[in-house]
Design a protein around this motif. Structure first.
Motif, short mmCIF file in Angstrom:
data_model
loop_
_atom_site.label_atom_id
_atom_site.label_comp_id
_atom_site.label_asym_id
_atom_site.label_seq_id
_atom_site.Cartn_x
_atom_site.Cartn_y
_atom_site.Cartn_z
N MET A 1 0.74 -1.17 0.34
CA MET A 1 -0.04 0.11 0.06
C MET A 1 0.79 1.02 -0.20
O MET A 1 0.32 2.13 -0.41
CB MET A 1 -1.39 0.02 1.54
CG MET A 1 -1.79 -1.34 1.19
SD MET A 1 -2.78 -1.28 2.60
CE MET A 1 -4.36 -0.58 1.30
N ILE A 2 2.00 0.99 0.60
CA ILE A 2 2.92 2.37 0.92
C ILE A 2 3.58 2.36 -0.61
O ILE A 2 3.20 3.82 -1.53
CB ILE A 2 4.04 2.11 1.86
CG1 ILE A 2 3.53 2.22 3.09
CG2 ILE A 2 5.37 3.00 1.36
CD1 ILE A 2 3.18 3.33 3.58
N ALA A 3 3.53 1.15 -1.75
CA ALA A 3 4.28 1.93 -3.18
C ALA A 3 3.16 1.85 -4.01
O ALA A 3 3.96 3.11 -4.97
CB ALA A 3 4.65 0.15 -3.57
N VAL A 4 1.93 1.70 -3.22
CA VAL A 4 1.00 2.10 -3.90
C VAL A 4 0.77 3.40 -4.47
O VAL A 4 0.49 4.24 -5.30
CB VAL A 4 -0.53 1.60 -4.48
CG1 VAL A 4 -1.17 2.55 -4.62
CG2 VAL A 4 -0.41 0.14 -4.76
N ALA A 5 0.83 3.61 -3.00
CA ALA A 5 0.81 5.80 -2.89
C ALA A 5 2.03 6.41 -3.06
O ALA A 5 1.82 7.65 -3.30
CB ALA A 5 0.70 5.65 -1.22
N ILE A 6 3.13 5.63 -3.07
CA ILE A 6 4.59 6.53 -3.65
C ILE A 6 4.98 6.37 -4.82
O ILE A 6 4.63 7.61 -5.93
CB ILE A 6 5.93 5.34 -3.09
CG1 ILE A 6 5.58 5.90 -1.40
CG2 ILE A 6 7.04 6.52 -3.68
CD1 ILE A 6 6.42 5.90 -1.09
N PHE A 7 4.09 5.43 -5.81
CA PHE A 7 4.78 4.95 -7.57
C PHE A 7 2.82 4.96 -8.77
O PHE A 7 3.52 5.76 -9.29
CB PHE A 7 5.21 4.32 -7.47
CG PHE A 7 6.59 4.05 -6.82
CD1 PHE A 7 7.62 4.66 -6.74
CD2 PHE A 7 7.30 2.98 -5.85
CE1 PHE A 7 8.63 4.58 -6.39
CE2 PHE A 7 8.05 2.76 -4.30
CZ PHE A 7 9.13 3.46 -5.48
N LEU A 8 2.09 4.62 -7.63
CA LEU A 8 1.12 4.64 -8.74
C LEU A 8 0.34 6.48 -8.59
O LEU A 8 -0.39 6.92 -10.01
CB LEU A 8 0.22 3.54 -8.59
CG LEU A 8 -1.35 3.38 -9.07
CD1 LEU A 8 -0.91 3.43 -10.61
CD2 LEU A 8 -1.73 2.05 -8.23
N PHE A 9 -0.25 6.62 -7.91
CA PHE A 9 -0.50 7.79 -7.25
C PHE A 9 0.05 8.76 -8.04
O PHE A 9 -1.45 9.62 -8.69
CB PHE A 9 -1.25 7.99 -5.45
CG PHE A 9 -2.08 7.44 -4.93
CD1 PHE A 9 -2.56 6.28 -5.16
CD2 PHE A 9 -1.94 7.90 -3.48
CE1 PHE A 9 -2.63 5.81 -4.45
CE2 PHE A 9 -2.67 7.20 -2.79
CZ PHE A 9 -3.12 5.87 -2.76
N PRO A 10 0.61 9.51 -8.26
CA PRO A 10 0.47 10.26 -9.14
C PRO A 10 0.25 10.25 -11.22
O PRO A 10 0.06 11.14 -11.06
CB PRO A 10 2.16 10.21 -9.08
CG PRO A 10 3.11 9.70 -8.07
CD PRO A 10 2.00 8.60 -7.59
N HIS A 11 0.33 9.21 -11.26
CA HIS A 11 -0.03 8.72 -12.36
C HIS A 11 -2.02 8.82 -12.74
O HIS A 11 -2.18 9.01 -13.18
CB HIS A 11 -0.10 7.50 -13.07
CG HIS A 11 2.00 7.76 -13.05
ND1 HIS A 11 2.60 7.67 -13.59
CD2 HIS A 11 2.93 6.28 -12.51
CE1 HIS A 11 3.93 7.37 -14.10
NE2 HIS A 11 3.84 6.99 -12.58
N LEU A 12 -2.23 8.33 -11.52
CA LEU A 12 -3.47 8.70 -11.73
C LEU A 12 -4.50 10.45 -11.20
O LEU A 12 -5.35 10.57 -10.84
CB LEU A 12 -4.46 8.11 -10.12
CG LEU A 12 -4.05 6.27 -10.49
CD1 LEU A 12 -4.50 5.73 -8.91
CD2 LEU A 12 -4.61 6.27 -11.40
N GLY A 13 -3.78 11.20 -10.54
CA GLY A 13 -3.72 12.66 -10.22
C GLY A 13 -3.68 13.06 -9.52
O GLY A 13 -4.26 14.26 -8.32
N LEU A 14 -3.38 12.03 -8.10
CA LEU A 14 -3.20 12.17 -6.60
C LEU A 14 -1.87 12.27 -6.48
O LEU A 14 -0.76 12.28 -6.55
CB LEU A 14 -3.60 10.63 -5.74
CG LEU A 14 -5.12 10.80 -6.34
CD1 LEU A 14 -5.04 9.00 -6.01
CD2 LEU A 14 -6.07 11.13 -5.38
N PRO A 15 -1.88 13.21 -5.29
CA PRO A 15 -0.70 13.53 -4.60
C PRO A 15 0.34 12.53 -4.19
O PRO A 15 -0.40 11.37 -3.44
CB PRO A 15 -1.00 14.32 -3.36
CG PRO A 15 -1.73 14.46 -3.43
CD PRO A 15 -3.11 13.89 -4.16
#
Length: 421
Positions: free
Chosen positions: A283-297
């Protein structure tokens, strides 16, 4: 070998293991995307509101301009290039097509100015700065005006209160400016210049780390909250596997081996704690690497990953202790699965995962202090938002570990008493 045995049990149900890892990721992405707009200032999705203007004066124009400049609302004044009537606005809001409508009464600007002029003239006259004839010439009775607000019945009370306060503030500013202007006119124009800027202003003091302001966002709030939620859902597969062992006779065979029940439970603890940590890091990895591609900080864990890992470790222990206790007491899967899922949801609800604790009633705020999810959540917030050190986390970590010790001890005592009988 006890740990390896738990690994083999999980390996036999790969679908369940995949679900255990995949569903929390889907949950955290979905919830964060939904809630992200509430933390943004300039990029919010604007809420369309209906404005019916029967005044066509200074007040309605100022109100319209302020609403139009707002980052929250978009103003709708016409349907198919035809001005909206109050009846149309009422029907559109009560049917759920729009969240709210504002109805500005006729002659609001004119009557507001007339009332202000009357009051100012009375004050000036009582101070001896105006003749009595000027006061007597104003004899018109000005009735109180009503700005009507229609809200969709499904709209929350907090939204209604916020909108009403915002509109009241706008109109109060208009009224205050008009009062100053009237005094200026009564006292002779150029000889009475009033400062109309607000004397009292507000400045938010934001904590800083390395000269950078810590601005909370949806990721910082949702990642810890829903990570805890996912970690505690380990209760369900853990308790179900323990019930399976009892119903299939595996537990009796384990008891015939020259090992204590503590060793068996220790194996479960180690295996499921590894799963909890894998969940956490995914979940930390998703928040760091995937979220920016979804328009999230992205989640900033710079310098905090070790402390967050410690919090996740102790939170996992608390969840596993609860799962062991439930698996020991439950006799069937029909008992363990529904009770486990429901209890985790209740712990999340009272722990502040869904609704902030400060927004709860006083009684629930006290009850929230007993939820292990609240302890874990506060520990995560101490790390991410409050720049806390390991020393600051010790109270929450102690409570989480104590919860693990108490629940595991109760499971051992219950098992010992049941076998004695």
């Amino acid at each position: 070998m006890s740990v390896y045995k738990e690994f083999l049990l999980l390996k036999r149900d790969m679908g369940g293991v995949v679900t255990l890892f995949l569903m929390p990721l889907v949950l955290i992405i979905t919830v964060t995307l939904i809630q992200d707009s509430t933390y943004k200032k300039g990029e919010q999705v604007k809420i369309p509101i209906l404005l019916v203007d029967y005044d066509n004066g200074k007040v309605s124009k100022t109100l319209f301009d302020n609403l139009k400049k707002s980052d929250v609302f978009s103003v709708v004044t016409a349907f198919n290039n035809k001005k909206i009537t109050e009846a149309e606005a009422k029907e559109a809001v009560f049917s759920g097509k729009y969240q709210m409508a504002i109805i500005i009464p006729s002659h609001l600007s004119r009557d507001l100015q007339a009332k202000i002029d009357q009051n100012v003239q009375k004050i000036v006259s009582s101070l001896g700065f105006s003749d009595s004839m000027a006061t007597k010439s104003v004899a018109k009775i000005v009735n109180q005006k009503e700005v009507k607000l229609y809200f969709d019945p499904a709209v929350q009370l907090s939204f209604r209160s916020g909108v009403m306060n915002a509109i009241d503030k706008m109109i109060s500013q208009i009224e205050t400016k008009s009062i100053y202007t009237s005094f200026q006119d009564e006292l002779g124009g150029e000889n009475a210049q009033f400062e109309q800027k607000s004397f009292i202003t507000f400045k938010e003091i934001i904590p800083k780390i390395n000269d950078k302001e810590i601005l909370p966002n949806s990721v910082q709030h949702n990642v810890p909250a829903w990570t805890l939620f996912a970690v505690f859902f380990i209760v369900i597969p853990l308790s179900i596997n323990m019930v399976k062992e009892k119903t299939q006779g595996t537990f009796v065979r384990l008891r015939t081996n020259p090992v204590s029940n503590r060793i068996v439970l220790a194996g479960k603890t180690v295996m499921y704690l590894i799963i909890c940590l894998i969940q956490f890091y995914m979940m930390i990895a998703v928040a760091i690497f995937l979220f920016p591609h979804l328009g999230l900080p992205p989640l900033n864990v710079e310098g905090n990953l070790i402390l967050m890992s410690i919090v996740a470790l102790f939170s996992g222990l608390a969840a596993i202790g609860f799962g062991i206790l439930l698996g020991t007491i439950a006799k069937t899967q029909e008992q363990s699965a529904p009770f486990g899922a429901t209890s985790v949801i209740i712990l999340a609800a009272i722990g502040g995962v869904w609704v902030p604790v400060f927004a709860m009633p006083k009684v629930m705020q006290v009850i929230a202090q007993s939820s292990p999810m609240n302890w874990g959540l506060e520990a995560f917030y101490d790390v991410l938002l409050r720049n806390g050190s390991l020393l600051d986390l010790l109270p929450e970590l102690f409570l989480l570990f104590l919860f693990f010790i108490v629940t595991t001890s109760l499971a051992l005592l219950y098992d010992k008493k049941k076998r004695a009988v």
